[in-house]
Design a protein around this motif. Structure first.
Motif, PDB file in Angstrom:
ATOM      1  N   PHE A 290       8.700  -5.300  -6.808  1.00  0.00           N
ATOM      2  CA  PHE A 290       7.422  -4.915  -7.918  1.00  0.00           C
ATOM      3  C   PHE A 290       6.240  -4.685  -7.250  1.00  0.00           C
ATOM      4  CE2 PHE A 290       4.062  -6.280 -10.654  1.00  0.00           C
ATOM      5  CZ  PHE A 290       4.543  -5.640 -11.663  1.00  0.00           C
ATOM      6  N   GLU A 291       5.903  -5.603  -6.185  1.00  0.00           N
ATOM      7  CA  GLU A 291       4.791  -5.386  -5.448  1.00  0.00           C
ATOM      8  C   GLU A 291       4.761  -4.014  -4.806  1.00  0.00           C
ATOM      9  OE1 GLU A 291       4.663  -8.703  -3.018  1.00  0.00           O
ATOM     10  OE2 GLU A 291       3.511  -9.990  -4.454  1.00  0.00           O
ATOM     11  N   ASN A 292       5.863  -3.747  -4.177  1.00  0.00           N
ATOM     12  CA  ASN A 292       5.997  -2.497  -3.482  1.00  0.00           C
ATOM     13  C   ASN A 292       5.735  -1.026  -4.111  1.00  0.00           C
ATOM     14  OD1 ASN A 292       6.376  -2.594  -0.183  1.00  0.00           O
ATOM     15  ND2 ASN A 292       7.466  -4.261  -1.104  1.00  0.00           N
ATOM     16  N   ARG A 293       6.517  -1.315  -5.577  1.00  0.00           N
ATOM     17  CA  ARG A 293       6.588  -0.228  -6.561  1.00  0.00           C
ATOM     18  C   ARG A 293       5.075  -0.305  -6.929  1.00  0.00           C
ATOM     19  NH1 ARG A 293      10.417   0.925 -10.532  1.00  0.00           N
ATOM     20  NH2 ARG A 293      11.915  -0.044  -9.058  1.00  0.00           N
ATOM     21  N   ALA A 294       4.174  -1.193  -7.204  1.00  0.00           N
ATOM     22  CA  ALA A 294       3.122  -1.224  -7.817  1.00  0.00           C
ATOM     23  C   ALA A 294       1.911  -0.543  -6.655  1.00  0.00           C
ATOM     24  CB  ALA A 294       2.426  -2.540  -7.827  1.00  0.00           C
ATOM     25  N   ILE A 295       2.226  -0.629  -5.297  1.00  0.00           N
ATOM     26  CA  ILE A 295       1.444  -0.160  -4.120  1.00  0.00           C
ATOM     27  C   ILE A 295       1.848   1.589  -4.584  1.00  0.00           C
ATOM     28  CG2 ILE A 295       1.367   0.297  -1.932  1.00  0.00           C
ATOM     29  CD1 ILE A 295       1.961  -2.647  -1.600  1.00  0.00           C
ATOM     30  N   LEU A 296       3.033   1.816  -4.669  1.00  0.00           N
ATOM     31  CA  LEU A 296       3.326   3.429  -4.880  1.00  0.00           C
ATOM     32  C   LEU A 296       2.330   3.928  -5.907  1.00  0.00           C
ATOM     33  CD1 LEU A 296       7.134   3.512  -3.933  1.00  0.00           C
ATOM     34  CD2 LEU A 296       5.386   3.979  -2.323  1.00  0.00           C
ATOM     35  N   TYR A 297       2.580   3.186  -6.996  1.00  0.00           N
ATOM     36  CA  TYR A 297       2.051   3.609  -8.231  1.00  0.00           C
ATOM     37  C   TYR A 297       0.358   3.937  -8.015  1.00  0.00           C
ATOM     38  CZ  TYR A 297       1.565   4.429 -13.416  1.00  0.00           C
ATOM     39  OH  TYR A 297       0.871   4.878 -14.487  1.00  0.00           O
ATOM     40  N   SER A 298       0.006   2.858  -7.356  1.00  0.00           N
ATOM     41  CA  SER A 298      -1.527   2.844  -7.166  1.00  0.00           C
ATOM     42  C   SER A 298      -1.827   4.254  -6.151  1.00  0.00           C
ATOM     43  CB  SER A 298      -1.876   1.627  -6.340  1.00  0.00           C
ATOM     44  OG  SER A 298      -3.383   1.558  -5.906  1.00  0.00           O
ATOM     45  N   ILE A 299      -1.090   4.254  -5.224  1.00  0.00           N
ATOM     46  CA  ILE A 299      -1.320   5.668  -4.216  1.00  0.00           C
ATOM     47  C   ILE A 299      -1.269   6.835  -5.245  1.00  0.00           C
ATOM     48  CG2 ILE A 299      -0.254   7.049  -2.470  1.00  0.00           C
ATOM     49  CD1 ILE A 299       0.834   4.394  -1.157  1.00  0.00           C
TER      50      ILE A 299
END
Length: 338
Positions: free
Chosen positions: A296-305
Motif C-alpha cells: 500500500f505504501e509503495n503504491r501510494a508513492i507511485l500515485y504521488s509521483i
C-alpha cells in the motif's frame, strides 16, 4: 579560486575602448578643443557591458555635468580658483551624485571641474568646450556599444544544454523506478541544472540589457519555467528513494517517464502527455487494492509521483498557453532551424 586563462579577458571590449578613445581624442583635436585627451577618458568611462548601461551612464554623466557647472559658477566666482575651492565643488558634487545614485557621473565631472579651475572660472566658451568633449566622448562610446554582438546563439545552446540535463534526469528516474535498490542514486544532477539555469539567466539578462528599450522576456520566462520543473523533479526524486519494492504499477509509470523524456523539448505543449497521464490515472483506479501495508505504501508513492508529474507537465502547458502568437511562431522557427 579559478585559474586565470586568456578567455577570461574581454578582448573585444578592450579593443573597442582603446580604438574609441583614440578616435575621440583625434576628433576633439580636430575641433580645436581644449583638454582633448579628456574625450578619450570619457569614452573609456562610457563603454559598459550592455547598450542600456551605456546609454543610462551617459544620461547620468550629462546630468552630473549640468550640476557640476552650476556649482562651479558661483563658487569659482566668489571664492576664486584655489585648490580649496575645487574641494568645495567636489564635496558638493559627490554628495549630490551619491544622493541620486549617480556615482559613475562623478569621476569625469570632477576632471571637468578642474578644467574650469585651470581656465580661471566658468565662461561660455569653456562650457561649450566641455559640452563638446562630453558629446564626442559619450557619443563614440554609445556608438561602440550599439554594435554589441547579440548572444542569442549562446542562449539557444545553453537552453539545449539545460533541456538535455533535465531529459537525463527523467531517463534515470524511468530506470530507477524499476529498481528496489537505489544505492548510488545521487542528486548531483540538480546542482548541475541549478548551475546551468543560473548561467543561462546571466546570459539572458545581458541579452535584455542589449535590447536598450525593448524587453523580450520570453527567454527569462523559459528559464524560470524550467527551474520550476526542476523543483518538481526534486520532489519526485525524494519520493522515488522511498520505494523499497517494484510494484506492477511501476512499469507503466516508468514507460510514461521515458515518453516524457523522449518528447522533452522547447516546442512541446504537453497536451498529448497530459492525456496519456489521465489514462494512467484511470488504469490505476481500476487496479485491485494492495493486500499488505508495504504494498500500500509503495503504491501510494507511485500515485504521488504521478501527481507530481502532472504538475511538471502543467507548468510547461501553462507556459505554452500564455505565449503570444508571435513568440510561438518564433519558437517553432528556431526549432525548424535547429
Amino acid at each position: 579560486m579559478k585559474k586565470w586563462t586568456p578567455k577570461h579577458v574581454n578582448w573585444l571590449k578592450a579593443l573597442k575602448i582603446a580604438a574609441g578613445a583614440v578616435a575621440a581624442i583625434l576628433l576633439a583635436e580636430a575641433f580645436g578643443l581644449q583638454n582633448a585627451a579628456s574625450a578619450g577618458i570619457i569614452t573609456l568611462l562610457t563603454v559598459q557591458n550592455t547598450r542600456r548601461e551605456t546609454v543610462m551612464s551617459s544620461v547620468r554623466r550629462f546630468s552630473g555635468f549640468a550640476m557640476m557647472t552650476l556649482l562651479c559658477l558661483p563658487i569659482y566666482h566668489f571664492c576664486g580658483t584655489a585648490p580649496w575651492a575645487f574641494g568645495i565643488v567636489l564635496l558638493l558634487l559627490l554628495l549630490i551624485c551619491y544622493s541620486f545614485r549617480m556615482d559613475d557621473a562623478t569621476p569625469i565631472n570632477a576632471v571637468m571641474a578642474t578644467h574650469y579651475m585651470l581656465a580661471g572660472g566658468v565662461t561660455l566658451h569653456m562650457v561649450g568646450n566641455e559640452v563638446l568633449l562630453l558629446v564626442i566622448g559619450s557619443g563614440i562610446g554609445v556608438c561602440l556599444n550599439w554594435f554589441m554582438p547579440r548572444n542569442l546563439g549562446k542562449i539557444h545552446i545553453m537552453q539545449r544544454e539545460l533541456d538535455e540535463e533535465i531529459r537525463g534526469i527523467l531517463e534515470r528516474m524511468s530506470m530507477r523506478l524499476l529498481e528496489a535498490d537505489h544505492t548510488g542514486y545521487g542528486d548531483s544532477c540538480f546542482a548541475e541544472t541549478e548551475r546551468l539555469s543560473g548561467e543561462l539567466r546571466q546570459e539572458i539578462d545581458a541579452f535584455l540589457q542589449n535590447q536598450t528599450w525593448q524587453d523580450d522576456i520570453y527567454f527569462m520566462r523559459y528559464v524560470e519555467m524550467r527551474r520550476e520543473q526542476c523543483r518538481v523533479l526534486q520532489v519526485i526524486y525524494r519520493q522515488l528513494l522511498r520505494l523499497n519494492q517494484v510494484p506492477e504499477q511501476a512499469k507503466p509509470l516508468s514507460a510514461f517517464l521515458a515518453d516524457i523524456a523522449m518528447h522533452f523539448h522547447e516546442g512541446n505543449d504537453c497536451s498529448a502527455l497530459l492525456e496519456q497521464l489521465e489514462s494512467l490515472y484511470a488504469a490505476y483506479r481500476q487496479d485491485e487494492l494492495p493486500d499488505t501495508r508495504e504494498s500500500f505504501e509503495n503504491r501510494a508513492i507511485l500515485y504521488s509521483i504521478l501527481t507530481e508529474l502532472q504538475s511538471f507537465l502543467q507548468i510547461k502547458r501553462q507556459f505554452y498557453l500564455t505565449l503570444p502568437e508571435q513568440e510561438r511562431k518564433q519558437m517553432f522557427e528556431r526549432l525548424m532551424q535547429a
